[in-house]
Scaffold this motif. Structure first.
Motif, PDB file in Angstrom:
ATOM      1  N   ARG A 165     -29.017   3.331  16.804  1.00  0.00           N
ATOM      2  CA  ARG A 165     -27.993   2.615  17.573  1.00  0.00           C
ATOM      3  C   ARG A 165     -28.212   1.107  17.535  1.00  0.00           C
ATOM      4  NH1 ARG A 165     -30.074   4.281  23.665  1.00  0.00           N
ATOM      5  NH2 ARG A 165     -32.285   4.086  23.190  1.00  0.00           N
ATOM      6  N   SER A 166     -28.702   0.583  16.414  1.00  0.00           N
ATOM      7  CA  SER A 166     -28.938  -0.867  16.360  1.00  0.00           C
ATOM      8  C   SER A 166     -27.616  -1.618  16.442  1.00  0.00           C
ATOM      9  CB  SER A 166     -29.653  -1.244  15.059  1.00  0.00           C
ATOM     10  OG  SER A 166     -28.780  -1.125  13.965  1.00  0.00           O
ATOM     11  N   ASN A 167     -27.723  -2.904  16.853  1.00  0.00           N
ATOM     12  CA  ASN A 167     -26.524  -3.741  16.960  1.00  0.00           C
ATOM     13  C   ASN A 167     -25.904  -4.030  15.608  1.00  0.00           C
ATOM     14  OD1 ASN A 167     -26.686  -4.022  19.735  1.00  0.00           O
ATOM     15  ND2 ASN A 167     -28.110  -5.749  19.582  1.00  0.00           N
ATOM     16  N   HIS A 192     -30.167   8.516  19.026  1.00  0.00           N
ATOM     17  CA  HIS A 192     -31.259   7.526  19.030  1.00  0.00           C
ATOM     18  C   HIS A 192     -32.562   8.218  19.396  1.00  0.00           C
ATOM     19  CE1 HIS A 192     -30.447   7.816  23.306  1.00  0.00           C
ATOM     20  NE2 HIS A 192     -29.177   7.594  22.997  1.00  0.00           N
ATOM     21  N   SER A 193     -33.583   7.429  19.673  1.00  0.00           N
ATOM     22  CA  SER A 193     -34.913   8.032  19.847  1.00  0.00           C
ATOM     23  C   SER A 193     -35.031   8.871  21.125  1.00  0.00           C
ATOM     24  CB  SER A 193     -35.994   6.945  19.842  1.00  0.00           C
ATOM     25  OG  SER A 193     -35.868   6.141  20.979  1.00  0.00           O
ATOM     26  N   ARG A 194     -34.093   8.723  22.046  1.00  0.00           N
ATOM     27  CA  ARG A 194     -34.149   9.512  23.285  1.00  0.00           C
ATOM     28  C   ARG A 194     -33.208  10.722  23.240  1.00  0.00           C
ATOM     29  NH1 ARG A 194     -36.515   6.101  27.233  1.00  0.00           N
ATOM     30  NH2 ARG A 194     -36.538   7.953  28.540  1.00  0.00           N
ATOM     31  N   MET A 274     -23.465  -2.195  -1.075  1.00  0.00           N
ATOM     32  CA  MET A 274     -22.180  -2.306  -0.379  1.00  0.00           C
ATOM     33  C   MET A 274     -22.258  -3.319   0.772  1.00  0.00           C
ATOM     34  SD  MET A 274     -20.255  -0.478  -2.154  1.00  0.00           S
ATOM     35  CE  MET A 274     -18.804  -0.712  -1.139  1.00  0.00           C
ATOM     36  N   THR A 275     -23.441  -3.486   1.345  1.00  0.00           N
ATOM     37  CA  THR A 275     -23.630  -4.489   2.400  1.00  0.00           C
ATOM     38  C   THR A 275     -23.330  -5.888   1.855  1.00  0.00           C
ATOM     39  OG1 THR A 275     -25.257  -3.157   3.563  1.00  0.00           O
ATOM     40  CG2 THR A 275     -25.368  -5.526   3.932  1.00  0.00           C
ATOM     41  N   ILE A 276     -23.799  -6.142   0.652  1.00  0.00           N
ATOM     42  CA  ILE A 276     -23.537  -7.443   0.012  1.00  0.00           C
ATOM     43  C   ILE A 276     -22.028  -7.636  -0.158  1.00  0.00           C
ATOM     44  CG2 ILE A 276     -23.856  -8.782  -2.111  1.00  0.00           C
ATOM     45  CD1 ILE A 276     -26.558  -8.541  -1.153  1.00  0.00           C
TER      46      ILE A 276
END
Ligand SMILES: NC(=O)c1ccc[n+]([C@@H]2O[C@H](COP(=O)([O-])OP(=O)(O)OC[C@H]3O[C@@H](n4cnc5c(N)ncnc54)[C@H](OP(=O)(O)O)[C@@H]3O)[C@@H](O)[C@H]2O)c1
Length: 293
Positions: A165-167, A192-194, A274-276
């Motif tokens: 769940r990173s920004n 996420h981790s929880r 694809m990020t590029i």
């Protein structure tokens, strides 16, 4: 199994960007211009920024890499950002993450003029994204959408499970897949981790997006036959087998998962490329003023 081939798709979209950049340059007398600020000497960050700069040149953009020692203060960095914000020769600005601990990444993100925020991390861009309004979409999720669109993958009504769940990846990806748009219209679970019983959640997914940062985290027993698997992870390990001295691994156990998936991205050669493309498209849109004028 079909490969979601980042090499092929990114090369094709970059050709289109090149044509558009040439038209912009002919009409305006200057090239689209991206500035990347890099603080410190993190090996991964250096590789990513070098690749972004190289790709700018490739499609006919100007690019500038501003480097600072790890001990630059937050105030000094913000002063530079404010200078760039009002420089009419610069269209896009990114500050490569992670930053050293004494610099607050949220303050830096908010210091960037949202009209030059081609990483799409500024709260104004994120808010507009959530509302399905024109904005700069974070480059990695944007690249994933472009990949799904390229292959004509119908996502409507599918169950998507995003792991992480990173920004910059997981959270925006979950919003984008849930939006009333194409690609989109998924029923999304963000984990996420929880998260309890994570493997069971992932096993329900028609579309899995893995953005955790742990090699081979998603294993074949977590994957429903026919699932579409998007591997965002980039895990570097030292290696004597490569010229660079390291090897890249995804978050998905590719060899075994590929046997069950209908579509899958490789690492390397998938989402990273694809990020590029997402970043280049945002920079071109910033130069043309198609989003904010
Ligand atoms: N291909 C690309 O272009 C690209 C772009 C960006 C990032 N990446 C790569 O993608 C990966 C993720 O990056 P990021 O920036 O999103 O990472 P991040 O900020 O470290 O976030 C990792 C996420 O994974 C979750 N997580 C960690 N361990 C978990 C576990 N055991 N079970 C379930 N969830 C767990 C964390 O949960 P909590 O929130 O609960 O801690 C967190 O939400 C990294 O390998 C990074 O290098 C690739």
């Amino acid at each position: 199994m079909n490969l979601l081939d980042g090499k092929l798709v990114s090369a094709k979209i970059k050709e289109d960007i090149k044509v558009e950049a040439a038209a912009f340059t002919a009409a305006s007398g200057r090239k689209p211009h991206l500035v990347a600020i890099l603080v410190g000497n993190d090996g991964g960050s250096e590789t990513y920024v070098a690749s972004k700069m190289r790709n700018c040149e490739l499609v006919g953009f100007d690019s500038t890499n501003i480097r600072y020692d790890v001990d630059i203060t937050e105030e000094q960095l913000i002063a530079k950002i404010k200078e760039i914000n009002v420089d009419p020769t610069i269209d896009g600005l990114i500050v490569q993450l992670p930053l050293p601990k004494h610099i607050d990444p949220d303050k830096i993100t908010e210091a960037i003029d949202y009209r030059k925020d081609v990483d799409g991390f500024h709260p104004i861009n994120l808010g507009r994204m959530q509302r399905n309004l024109p904005c700069f979409i974070p480059a990695t999720p944007y690249g994933i959408l472009l990949m799904l669109a390229h292959y004509g993958i119908d996502t409507a009504g599918k169950k998507a499970v995003v792991v992480g769940r990173s920004n910059i990846v997981g959270s925006p990806m979950s919003i984008l897949l849930a939006r009333n748009s194409n690609p989109g219209n998924c029923t999304v679970t963000l984990t996420h981790s929880r998260t309890q019983n994570l493997a069971e959640e992932v096993l329900q997914a028609d579309i899995i997006v893995a953005a955790i940062g742990k090699k081979n985290f998603v294993t074949a027993d977590m994957v429903k036959p026919g699932a579409i698997v998007i591997d965002v992870g980039i895990n570097r390990e030292d290696s004597t087998e490569t010229k660079s001295g390291f090897k890249l691994y995804g978050d998905v156990d590719f060899d075994n998962v590929a046997e069950k998936a209908s579509w899958i991205t490789p690492v390397p050669g998938g989402v990273g490329l694809m990020t590029i493309v997402g970043l280049l498209k945002n920079t071109l849109e910033a130069a043309k003023g198609t989003i904010y004028g």
